[in-house]
Design a protein around this motif. Structure first.
Motif, mmCIF file in Angstrom:
data_model
loop_
_atom_site.group_PDB
_atom_site.id
_atom_site.type_symbol
_atom_site.label_atom_id
_atom_site.label_comp_id
_atom_site.label_asym_id
_atom_site.label_seq_id
_atom_site.Cartn_x
_atom_site.Cartn_y
_atom_site.Cartn_z
ATOM 1 N N VAL A 139 0.831 -1.313 -0.034
ATOM 2 C CA VAL A 139 -0.047 -0.166 -0.066
ATOM 3 C C VAL A 139 0.906 1.174 -0.034
ATOM 4 O O VAL A 139 0.663 2.117 -0.670
ATOM 5 C CB VAL A 139 -0.959 -0.020 1.196
ATOM 6 C CG1 VAL A 139 -1.599 1.283 1.482
ATOM 7 C CG2 VAL A 139 -1.873 -1.106 1.208
ATOM 8 N N GLY A 140 2.004 1.349 0.778
ATOM 9 C CA GLY A 140 2.968 2.363 0.926
ATOM 10 C C GLY A 140 3.449 2.544 -0.698
ATOM 11 O O GLY A 140 3.628 3.764 -1.060
ATOM 12 N N GLY A 141 3.901 1.686 -1.309
ATOM 13 C CA GLY A 141 4.340 1.609 -2.820
ATOM 14 C C GLY A 141 3.249 2.247 -3.675
ATOM 15 O O GLY A 141 3.621 2.937 -4.533
ATOM 16 N N GLU A 142 1.938 1.556 -3.444
ATOM 17 C CA GLU A 142 0.819 1.776 -4.330
ATOM 18 C C GLU A 142 0.563 3.435 -4.235
ATOM 19 O O GLU A 142 0.436 3.999 -5.442
ATOM 20 C CB GLU A 142 -0.367 1.075 -3.999
ATOM 21 C CG GLU A 142 -1.682 1.501 -4.738
ATOM 22 C CD GLU A 142 -1.637 0.931 -6.327
ATOM 23 O OE1 GLU A 142 -2.536 1.167 -7.086
ATOM 24 O OE2 GLU A 142 -0.706 -0.102 -6.326
ATOM 25 N N TYR A 143 0.481 4.016 -3.309
ATOM 26 C CA TYR A 143 0.064 5.478 -3.271
ATOM 27 C C TYR A 143 1.013 6.276 -4.149
ATOM 28 O O TYR A 143 0.460 7.100 -5.044
ATOM 29 C CB TYR A 143 -0.199 5.802 -1.680
ATOM 30 C CG TYR A 143 -0.667 7.399 -1.715
ATOM 31 C CD1 TYR A 143 -1.947 7.447 -1.846
ATOM 32 C CD2 TYR A 143 0.285 8.544 -1.921
ATOM 33 C CE1 TYR A 143 -2.575 8.734 -1.837
ATOM 34 C CE2 TYR A 143 -0.289 9.661 -1.952
ATOM 35 C CZ TYR A 143 -1.741 9.936 -1.753
ATOM 36 O OH TYR A 143 -2.298 11.042 -1.883
ATOM 37 N N GLY A 144 2.246 6.213 -3.797
ATOM 38 C CA GLY A 144 3.181 7.129 -4.671
ATOM 39 C C GLY A 144 3.061 6.675 -6.166
ATOM 40 O O GLY A 144 3.094 7.459 -6.948
ATOM 41 N N ALA A 145 3.088 5.414 -6.399
ATOM 42 C CA ALA A 145 3.360 5.227 -7.911
ATOM 43 C C ALA A 145 1.794 5.285 -8.578
ATOM 44 O O ALA A 145 1.806 5.953 -9.569
ATOM 45 C CB ALA A 145 3.453 3.690 -7.956
ATOM 46 N N ALA A 146 0.720 5.353 -7.972
ATOM 47 C CA ALA A 146 -0.633 5.607 -8.626
ATOM 48 C C ALA A 146 -0.514 6.997 -8.588
ATOM 49 O O ALA A 146 -1.211 7.510 -9.616
ATOM 50 C CB ALA A 146 -1.811 4.870 -7.663
ATOM 51 N N THR A 147 -0.401 7.668 -7.640
ATOM 52 C CA THR A 147 -0.410 9.245 -7.870
ATOM 53 C C THR A 147 0.250 9.785 -8.742
ATOM 54 O O THR A 147 -0.059 10.522 -9.641
ATOM 55 C CB THR A 147 0.092 9.728 -6.386
ATOM 56 O OG1 THR A 147 -0.772 9.465 -5.322
ATOM 57 C CG2 THR A 147 0.175 11.312 -6.537
ATOM 58 N N THR A 148 1.775 9.458 -8.966
ATOM 59 C CA THR A 148 2.466 10.049 -9.942
ATOM 60 C C THR A 148 2.002 9.453 -11.369
ATOM 61 O O THR A 148 2.019 10.187 -12.483
ATOM 62 C CB THR A 148 4.002 9.444 -9.966
ATOM 63 O OG1 THR A 148 4.187 8.006 -9.633
ATOM 64 C CG2 THR A 148 4.632 10.204 -8.736
#
Length: 435
Positions: A139-148
């Motif tokens: 989830v930590g990685g998902e937020y940054g990746a999905a946002t960008t």
């Protein structure tokens, strides 16, 4: 090139641009919805499986232990945001999104088959904790990746609208989890839910994540990242380098995120349990109110995102923080056991929060350059969420057990003041080009 020829080419390119944008929104949103369904069912069903893995003399002690693991999972979010954010800055947003959803699929499926404390003893809570840590990384990685990914796939003048689908999809995943909890509490006995029923949502989520992986694997990379790659400007950037060269952006992101971290987990994750334990609400009614308010929140996201493309980001952010600072305490403490009371309280929290959530991806992307956007957003945002959002259910449960839940609401109001100052002082970023 004459004017008529140029106009013809622009008209021909428009459908392709629209199709690419729609495909990017769909791929990012569907996978994100599945990820957040997987993440949130832990909280929604914690009241049913807590004693299966953390046996104790009373329900509150078991629930506290379960929420402690919830907090541990959140503790992994900054690490996931940093590692996967750095990966996305080196190898692309699409590859990062593929990794996160595979991690979530595997951990959810394993939880659905995990033996309980009665079967394997102390290994049960240990393995549950490890799997929850893996979900935290995802989830930590998902937020940054999905946002960008969503922000870089959007035209500058429509970035607020495009970015709003991040929390639209998060709400969709949460809505499915809440609706499933509501349905299961109506049609299954508590004994059945505690025995085997709690496993069902984890299994569904794991299978859904595999579907999300299939949908994401062929999505095109963002234009901004491809442009950076063609220029040969992709280099490994450490957290220290990011801090030294983008310190102002990191600090501003922290201030922007403080109130958002509190409000998300207060009104989406914990409020149904708070209504059940504090106001004496029937579990089915509490989950029904939560489901309805999340649906309203989800529908509002694209409208709030589009509004920010017209009036700017700052007005919505200032309205969000001011509303919480003035009205949060009296509204939450007025909650009653009836469906209407719970719905009104949750709608207040989620719709005012929606002013922020709809444009958070756009604001965060507009703070950083493309070469560090993944790690800058992933690490800083998830650190705030881990420290503030991840401890919310635990703190609220503990303070409620000693009849001091008002202290937490005062704590959130202090966070509202911090964010309000940040929003007031930040520059307007609507419509800027991402570099």
């Amino acid at each position: 090139m004459n004017t008529n020829t140029q106009a013809t080419q622009e008209l021909a390119a428009a459908p392709r641009t629209w199709q690419r944008s729609a495909r990017a929104i769909f791929a990012g949103s569907v996978g994100n919805a599945v990820e957040w369904f997987d993440w949130s069912v832990y909280t929604a069903f914690a009241i049913y499986f807590s004693k299966q893995f953390f046996p104790a003399d009373n329900d509150t002690a078991s629930l506290l232990a379960t929420f402690a693991v919830f907090a541990v999972g959140f503790g992994m979010r900054p690490l996931g945001g940093w590692a996967i954010g750095a990966f996305s800055d080196r190898f692309g947003r699409r590859s990062a999104l593929t990794i996160t959803i595979v991690m979530m699929a595997g951990s959810s499926l394993l939880i659905s088959f995990l033996p309980t404390y009665r079967t394997i003893g102390v290994l049960a809570p240990i393995v549950m904790t490890v799997l929850r840590m893996l979900q935290g990384l995802s989830v930590g990685g998902e937020y940054g990746a999905a946002t960008t990914f969503l922000a870089e796939s959007a035209p500058a003048g429509r970035r607020g609208f495009h970015g709003s689908f991040l929390f639209f999809s998060i709400a969709a995943g949460l809505l499915l989890a809440s609706a499933l909890a509501w349905g299961m509490t109506h049609f299954m006995s508590r004994a059945a839910l505690e025995d085997y029923g709690w496993r069902i949502p984890f299994f569904i989520g794991g299978c859904g994540s595999l579907l999300g992986f299939w949908m994401r694997r062929n999505v095109p990379e963002t234009v901004a990242f491809e442009k950076l790659r063609r220029k040969g400007r992709i280099e490994p950037r450490s957290l220290l380098w990011t801090w030294n060269h983008h310190r102002g952006a990191v600090l501003r992101l922290v201030g922007i995120s403080v109130l958002g971290a509190f409000s998300f987990y207060l009104f989406i994750s914990f409020m149904p349990i708070y209504a059940i334990r504090h106001a004496g609400a029937i579990p089915g009614d509490a989950f029904a109110a939560s489901t309805a308010s999340i649906a309203i929140f989800m529908i509002a996201q694209p409208f709030f995102g589009a509004l920010s493309d017209r009036i700017g980001r700052r007005p919505q952010l200032i309205a969000f923080a001011a509303a919480y600072l003035v009205f949060l305490y009296p509204v939450v403490t007025s909650i009653g056991p009836g469906f209407q009371s719970m719905l009104l309280v949750e709608c207040f929290g989620l719709l005012t929060y929606g002013f922020y959530s709809a444009i958070a991806p756009s604001i965060m992307a507009e703070l950083f350059s493309t070469d560090v956007r993944g790690v800058g957003i992933g690490a800083a945002y998830n650190l705030v969420v881990a420290l503030l959002g991840g401890t919310t259910p635990y703190l609220m449960t503990w303070l409620q057990s000693i009849h001091r839940e008002g202290w937490f609401l005062a704590y959130v109001c202090a966070g509202a003041a911090v964010s309000l100052i940040t929003y007031w002082r930040m520059p307007e970023t609507r419509g800027i080009e991402l570099e």
